[in-house]
Design an enzyme around this catalytic site. Sequence first.
Site: not given
Length: 281
Positions: A53, A97, A120
């Site tokens: 990422k 994460q 997200d």
Amino acid sequence: MPAQLIDGTLLSQQLRADVAKRAAALTARGKQPGLAVILVGDNPASTVYVRNKVKACSDNGLHSVLEKYDAELSEADLLARIDALNNDPTIHGILIQLPLPAHINATKVIEAIAAEKDVDGFHISNAGLLMTGQPLFRPCTPYGVMKMLESIDYPIRGAHAVVVGASNIVGKPQAMLLLQAGATVTICNSKTRDLAHHTKQADILVVATGKANLVTADMIKPGAVVIDVGMNRNQEGKLCGDVDFANAKEVASHITPVPGGVGPMTITMLLVNTIEAAERM
């Protein structure tokens, strides 16, 4: 005739070119898009995901901040760090994460992220907006799947879509996006009786269960579009999906490979969401 592959690697490259262009335009106006990624603990898979990422950000003109913490980090300290990032004008997206260590409440942490920086798409307010057909952020994997269907110009409106898997991360938001696009949607889960009965009716079949080769060729309607979100390792240690690809490709009209299908799209749509966040602010 074997199915046509939906190449997620190629499509993601095309989308990233647009991301880089939009990032450059924002940067020229003095607002470089910024993404903060927080990793707690040393889960090997999470470490790889986070590295990919961060690299994707730097490759496409986004500013990224990677913060790594020991697994012993307290929930209070993590929440305090999120609050600081919420108030940082150089950060437009915040990603925590998952999974988090057991002593940290993941739901509380996700809800602590400012909704306008929740790239997200997991915050409860963003989930609610998605439910009502007004998404602020679309969760990255389902968003990527929709882009894949768009890339083959598939007529979603009126089609019967079956989603196998009902997680908050993929299955539920995927169903909402397909519904919003005009599909008739069936959601299956681990307790669905006679799964094949449902999958064989699907014009669009999205499988996201984490169970290798769960869906076999005889469970697929001839000519269906098959999107395999799964990422597993078989007995030989090779990556494979939730669909028996070798045989399914002889039945489907279009199918995503594993690897090289949905996977590359997930990170790409994270970049897109971060760009969208920066453009709004």
